[in-house]
Design a protein around this motif. Sequence first.
Motif, PDB file in Angstrom:
ATOM      1  N   ALA A 196       0.831  -1.204   0.000  1.00 20.29           N
ATOM      2  CA  ALA A 196       0.000   0.000   0.000  1.00 20.29           C
ATOM      3  C   ALA A 196       0.867   1.255   0.000  1.00 20.29           C
ATOM      4  N   ASN A 197       1.973   1.228   0.771  1.00 22.81           N
ATOM      5  CA  ASN A 197       2.877   2.381   0.801  1.00 22.81           C
ATOM      6  C   ASN A 197       3.540   2.588  -0.557  1.00 22.81           C
ATOM      7  N   TYR A 198       3.884   1.484  -1.195  1.00 14.71           N
ATOM      8  CA  TYR A 198       4.518   1.567  -2.515  1.00 14.71           C
ATOM      9  C   TYR A 198       3.570   2.226  -3.514  1.00 14.71           C
ATOM     10  N   ILE A 199       2.287   1.801  -3.534  1.00 11.77           N
ATOM     11  CA  ILE A 199       1.303   2.377  -4.449  1.00 11.77           C
ATOM     12  C   ILE A 199       1.066   3.845  -4.126  1.00 11.77           C
ATOM     13  N   LEU A 200       1.018   4.170  -2.821  1.00 16.80           N
ATOM     14  CA  LEU A 200       0.801   5.562  -2.418  1.00 16.80           C
ATOM     15  C   LEU A 200       1.942   6.453  -2.885  1.00 16.80           C
ATOM     16  N   ARG A 201       3.178   5.953  -2.767  1.00 15.63           N
ATOM     17  CA  ARG A 201       4.320   6.732  -3.227  1.00 15.63           C
ATOM     18  C   ARG A 201       4.245   6.972  -4.730  1.00 15.63           C
ATOM     19  N   ARG A 202       3.854   5.940  -5.471  1.00 14.69           N
ATOM     20  CA  ARG A 202       3.740   6.093  -6.917  1.00 14.69           C
ATOM     21  C   ARG A 202       2.640   7.094  -7.287  1.00 14.69           C
ATOM     22  N   ILE A 203       1.549   7.109  -6.533  1.00 10.86           N
ATOM     23  CA  ILE A 203       0.474   8.077  -6.784  1.00 10.86           C
ATOM     24  C   ILE A 203       0.960   9.498  -6.508  1.00 10.86           C
ATOM     25  N   LEU A 204       1.731   9.658  -5.451  1.00 12.27           N
ATOM     26  CA  LEU A 204       2.267  10.981  -5.121  1.00 12.27           C
ATOM     27  C   LEU A 204       3.227  11.468  -6.205  1.00 12.27           C
ATOM     28  N   TYR A 205       3.936  10.555  -6.843  1.00 14.61           N
ATOM     29  CA  TYR A 205       4.837  10.939  -7.933  1.00 14.61           C
ATOM     30  C   TYR A 205       4.063  11.477  -9.135  1.00 14.61           C
ATOM     31  N   ILE A 206       2.814  11.053  -9.269  1.00 16.49           N
ATOM     32  CA  ILE A 206       2.007  11.475 -10.417  1.00 16.49           C
ATOM     33  C   ILE A 206       1.659  12.957 -10.335  1.00 16.49           C
ATOM     34  N   ILE A 207       1.478  13.461  -9.120  1.00 17.65           N
ATOM     35  CA  ILE A 207       1.023  14.847  -8.938  1.00 17.65           C
ATOM     36  C   ILE A 207       1.969  15.857  -9.578  1.00 17.65           C
ATOM     37  N   PRO A 208       3.286  15.847  -9.266  1.00 17.97           N
ATOM     38  CA  PRO A 208       4.167  16.820  -9.949  1.00 17.97           C
ATOM     39  C   PRO A 208       4.235  16.605 -11.453  1.00 17.97           C
ATOM     40  N   SER A 209       4.064  15.362 -11.910  1.00 16.40           N
ATOM     41  CA  SER A 209       4.050  15.101 -13.349  1.00 16.40           C
ATOM     42  C   SER A 209       2.870  15.793 -14.019  1.00 16.40           C
ATOM     43  N   LEU A 210       1.703  15.697 -13.387  1.00 17.56           N
ATOM     44  CA  LEU A 210       0.514  16.350 -13.940  1.00 17.56           C
ATOM     45  C   LEU A 210       0.657  17.869 -13.938  1.00 17.56           C
ATOM     46  N   LEU A 211       1.246  18.411 -12.864  1.00 21.05           N
ATOM     47  CA  LEU A 211       1.458  19.863 -12.808  1.00 21.05           C
ATOM     48  C   LEU A 211       2.409  20.305 -13.916  1.00 21.05           C
ATOM     49  N   GLY A 212       3.465  19.524 -14.117  1.00 19.96           N
ATOM     50  CA  GLY A 212       4.402  19.848 -15.194  1.00 19.96           C
ATOM     51  C   GLY A 212       3.736  19.791 -16.552  1.00 19.96           C
ATOM     52  N   ILE A 213       2.844  18.822 -16.744  1.00 22.29           N
ATOM     53  CA  ILE A 213       2.121  18.698 -18.013  1.00 22.29           C
ATOM     54  C   ILE A 213       1.207  19.897 -18.229  1.00 22.29           C
ATOM     55  N   PHE A 214       0.539  20.351 -17.164  1.00 20.70           N
ATOM     56  CA  PHE A 214      -0.323  21.523 -17.262  1.00 20.70           C
ATOM     57  C   PHE A 214       0.462  22.729 -17.767  1.00 20.70           C
ATOM     58  N   VAL A 215       1.620  22.961 -17.152  1.00 14.63           N
ATOM     59  CA  VAL A 215       2.427  24.123 -17.525  1.00 14.63           C
ATOM     60  C   VAL A 215       2.942  23.999 -18.956  1.00 14.63           C
ATOM     61  N   ALA A 216       3.538  22.839 -19.274  1.00 21.27           N
ATOM     62  CA  ALA A 216       4.087  22.634 -20.613  1.00 21.27           C
ATOM     63  C   ALA A 216       3.006  22.688 -21.679  1.00 21.27           C
ATOM     64  N   CYS A 217       1.872  22.058 -21.378  1.00 20.88           N
ATOM     65  CA  CYS A 217       0.758  21.998 -22.331  1.00 20.88           C
ATOM     66  C   CYS A 217       0.271  23.400 -22.683  1.00 20.88           C
ATOM     67  N   PHE A 218       0.203  24.282 -21.699  1.00 18.42           N
ATOM     68  CA  PHE A 218      -0.306  25.630 -21.934  1.00 18.42           C
ATOM     69  C   PHE A 218       0.680  26.476 -22.727  1.00 18.42           C
ATOM     70  N   PHE A 219       1.918  26.539 -22.267  1.00 15.94           N
ATOM     71  CA  PHE A 219       2.877  27.472 -22.862  1.00 15.94           C
ATOM     72  C   PHE A 219       3.386  27.003 -24.223  1.00 15.94           C
ATOM     73  N   ILE A 220       3.517  25.694 -24.425  1.00 15.35           N
ATOM     74  CA  ILE A 220       4.000  25.212 -25.720  1.00 15.35           C
ATOM     75  C   ILE A 220       2.991  25.505 -26.824  1.00 15.35           C
ATOM     76  N   THR A 221       1.702  25.352 -26.523  1.00 12.18           N
ATOM     77  CA  THR A 221       0.681  25.646 -27.538  1.00 12.18           C
ATOM     78  C   THR A 221       0.708  27.114 -27.946  1.00 12.18           C
ATOM     79  N   ARG A 222       1.093  28.004 -27.014  1.00 11.25           N
ATOM     80  CA  ARG A 222       1.138  29.442 -27.332  1.00 11.25           C
ATOM     81  C   ARG A 222       2.313  29.805 -28.235  1.00 11.25           C
ATOM     82  N   LEU A 223       3.293  28.916 -28.361  1.00  8.89           N
ATOM     83  CA  LEU A 223       4.447  29.213 -29.207  1.00  8.89           C
ATOM     84  C   LEU A 223       4.092  29.258 -30.686  1.00  8.89           C
ATOM     85  N   SER A 224       2.941  28.678 -31.058  1.00  5.14           N
ATOM     86  CA  SER A 224       2.554  28.627 -32.473  1.00  5.14           C
ATOM     87  C   SER A 224       2.062  29.968 -32.985  1.00  5.14           C
TER      88      SER A 224
END
Length: 305
Positions: free
Chosen positions: A2-30
């Motif tokens: 359970a701790n292993y799965i929880l750690r992996r879920i917590l790793y997802i959060i910064p990944s999603l935040l990074g995707i939000f930022v990259a997704c927004f600003f990269i599209t504006r480069l066009s």
Amino acid sequence: MANYILRRILYIIPSLLGIFVACFFITRLSGDPTTLFLPVDATEQAKQAFRIKNGLDRSLFEQFITFFFKAFHGDFGNSLRFGEPAVSLLFERLGATLELAVTTLAIALAVGIPAGIGSAYYRNTWIDYLIRGIAALSQAVPTFFLDVVAILIFSVTLHWLPTGGMGGLLHLIMPSITLSATLIALLARVMRSTTLDVLRQDFVRTARAKGLSELLVVTRHVARNAFIPVMVVIALQFGVLMGGVIITETVFSWPGIGRLAIQAIYARDYPVVQVVVFFFAVIFILANFAADVLSALLDPRIRLK
């Protein structure tokens, strides 16, 4: 576990935040999409009204804050091209993409797994060399090249299959087979490696010593144990497969999410591009998460890492 799965879920959060930022600003480069959606002779007042209507008159920071909080509630805005919610357009095309991806995965499993087992069982024979050669060639040739060659042979020359579109089984054959070529090669090579490891185990020699037929030894003892590590590869490759449909859907005019993404990129349709990129990123992250969990279930030593 359970701790292993929880750690992996917590790793997802910064990944999603990074995707939000990259997704927004990269599209504006066009660039500014205003000139693409208004006539060439549109007045400055009309252009400014378009920007105000779609929130493009604000600073990038203000646009990002608005995008972030709306996307957090599932609202990625309305398509600049169609005027519909971007999320609705995504789900309208999702069925076609899933149909292509699942069919491709089924073909890859049906061909790649037996090919890998056969290559390992007949190792260092002409069968092994043939399978390994085809696998190496399949991984070396780009998917878009296979798409074009398949159209030239089976549609233009032989007139056996339609060149594109979605309408039935015949329309699904070429895109699913060409898309599965690389995955078949990967599964065959991984399955060959794991099968060779299992064939050297003591329980296989014991099964043969008991007088079991070779077919029973291979299917019941070898294939079953060799397939376990391959499950992790399959979980990981499904995310890659969902992203790989973009080129194939475009070449075959398959009305899925991938083709929608290409059309949105050409039109600078920011909301649609953002929701599609975010969707593919989430699928890839979830596939990696599933691969991690499967690895932990199959190998308890991973849980300590």
